[in-house]
Scaffold this motif. Sequence first.
Motif, PDB file in Angstrom:
ATOM      1  N   GLU A  97       0.814  -1.211   0.000  1.00  0.00           N
ATOM      2  CA  GLU A  97       0.000   0.000   0.000  1.00  0.00           C
ATOM      3  C   GLU A  97       0.852   1.266   0.000  1.00  0.00           C
ATOM      4  O   GLU A  97       0.499   2.267  -0.634  1.00  0.00           O
TER       5      GLU A  97
ATOM      6  N   TRP B 287     -15.396   8.542  -0.374  1.00  0.00           N
ATOM      7  CA  TRP B 287     -14.168   8.205  -1.085  1.00  0.00           C
ATOM      8  C   TRP B 287     -13.437   9.486  -1.453  1.00  0.00           C
ATOM      9  O   TRP B 287     -14.052  10.534  -1.651  1.00  0.00           O
TER      10      TRP B 287
ATOM     11  N   HIS C 150      -4.759   9.845  -2.664  1.00  0.00           N
ATOM     12  CA  HIS C 150      -4.657   8.825  -1.635  1.00  0.00           C
ATOM     13  C   HIS C 150      -4.759   9.506  -0.274  1.00  0.00           C
ATOM     14  O   HIS C 150      -4.365  10.666  -0.112  1.00  0.00           O
TER      15      HIS C 150
ATOM     16  N   VAL D 221     -12.804  -0.353   4.853  1.00  0.00           N
ATOM     17  CA  VAL D 221     -12.433   0.164   3.533  1.00  0.00           C
ATOM     18  C   VAL D 221     -12.914  -0.841   2.491  1.00  0.00           C
ATOM     19  O   VAL D 221     -12.683  -2.047   2.625  1.00  0.00           O
TER      20      VAL D 221
ATOM     21  N   VAL E 184      -5.427   4.564   2.674  1.00  0.00           N
ATOM     22  CA  VAL E 184      -6.695   4.385   1.970  1.00  0.00           C
ATOM     23  C   VAL E 184      -6.483   4.837   0.524  1.00  0.00           C
ATOM     24  O   VAL E 184      -6.351   6.028   0.257  1.00  0.00           O
TER      25      VAL E 184
ATOM     26  N   VAL F 272     -14.414   4.523   2.471  1.00  0.00           N
ATOM     27  CA  VAL F 272     -13.985   4.298   3.849  1.00  0.00           C
ATOM     28  C   VAL F 272     -15.035   4.854   4.802  1.00  0.00           C
ATOM     29  O   VAL F 272     -15.631   5.899   4.545  1.00  0.00           O
TER      30      VAL F 272
ATOM     31  N   LYS G 113     -15.616   5.404   9.185  1.00  0.00           N
ATOM     32  CA  LYS G 113     -14.937   5.398  10.478  1.00  0.00           C
ATOM     33  C   LYS G 113     -15.982   5.495  11.584  1.00  0.00           C
ATOM     34  O   LYS G 113     -16.914   6.303  11.489  1.00  0.00           O
TER      35      LYS G 113
END
Length: 525
Positions: free
Chosen positions: A80, A388, A393, A407, A428, A434, A436
């Motif tokens: 990642e 998103w 990123h 995610v 991410v 994502v 939370k």
Amino acid sequence: MEIKLCSLLPLSLCFFLLFNCCFAQIEQQQGFLSERLQQQHRRGRPRTDCRIQSLSAREPTRKFDSEAGFTEFWDRNSEEFECAGVAAVRNVIQPQGLLLPHYNNAPQLLYIVKGSGLLGTVIPGCAETFESPQRERSMRGQESREGESQYRTGGDRHQKVRQFRQGDVLALPAGVTLWFYNNGQDRLVTVALLDTSNPTNQLDQQFRHFFLAGNPNPREQSGSRYEEEIRARREQEQGEQPQRRQSGNLFDGFEQDLLADVFNVDQELVRNLQGREDQRGRIVRAENFDVLSPEFEEEEEEEEQSHRQRREREHEGRRGSQPNGLEETICTMRLRENLGRPSRADVYNPRGGHISTLNSHKLPILNFLQLSAERGVLYQNAVMAPLWNMNAHSILYILRGTGRIQVVGDAGNCVFNDEVREGQMLVVPQNFAVVKKAGNQGLEYIAFKTNEQAMTSPLAGRLSAIRAMPEEVLMNSYQISRQEARSLKYNREETTVFAGRRSSRGYSTRAMEYALTAVEAFLKA
């Protein structure tokens, strides 16, 4: 004559409007071109195909102990981090600790997790604007030749030194010499994201520190065994003799005679410059540290905030966001912005939490760094709407508390579904959805983003993609009734931060499963 002037007036007005329209189109096209080139550059640099099947909340894997603190690195070879083209480092500096002067091969955003201190930057071509009072008195006292000699040797000159504190974000360009000093009473903890895929880094994606003093890596605590094995295997395959690992500063690589000639000093001073016998590491103790710097006062902060708000009002309504070259120069450009104060929040829910964003509109130097940041504070059991990142990123670092993060990728597959805690970092990828949810102690995070004007698109709430679609689209897409479609659209009136419900653990788990199911259904539709 009056008739000619009257006839020329409409023609001049037409030319004026035409030129304004042309300039506006050129400026807009330049903005789109810059965005396109940045994305093309970032797509071309990563060494993997970014076929991420799973993500991990990672902690640092390498640790370097020093005399007055330690430095930790996240695994830069993880899939990642390679996909995002970034690296991460955390420094813990004890009181009276000095992080030795160095520069990096990539721009970075650095967040002050805890403590306060001084930041020194050395920007080539900028003047030494800080002068000690002793020199000024010696100048006023004597104007003779002898007085000029005392002026040269009695004081100190250096470039601007900036005070920072907890909650500050520091924007630091690539190749600029930096040093940090902890002048507070508590430990200074910083975490930084370095954009190794930035156009300013024209080498590979390896993150490189270039130290100008000391012996940065005299002893490593843990985590380098894998790299040592790879290096030894490569040397064996190529038939090379194992070489002594170099860990010194830049001056260590030059010949002593050449350095003595360059600085016009003796050999003993050159040996100190090279630091071959220095075992203190990259963070050293500096008890007698008296550097000229303005005091960090609340009044200065309020004045700076008032000036910033006034400037934003003046720029409101102007076309585009590109700097015009007159607002700030590189020598006087602001490098610091505080995201720790709730009063600076862009999104605020008194029952759920608040979100503060930092982009190039608020800190113009981010136009050059092509980075931005977001700080989130979620209260107990609060939820941040699924969203998103449209053009960047997002690299999350957990500051305090615990929570659950999920995610979802492009195929509707969940690539991360786990608890996160303080000190962990999660990447991410762009366009991955994502969500939370804070735990019983709340959740605070800082998100570094690889675009100077990062944008998000929420899936739930008043500004969401679901709410913006017609009911008929939702009814046919999800095979639901009109009443159910209206429930999806209007049951949440908040924007992105939703208040938590004081309920049992079982209900919280079902709520998260429902949110995940909604995200998967939307992505598959």
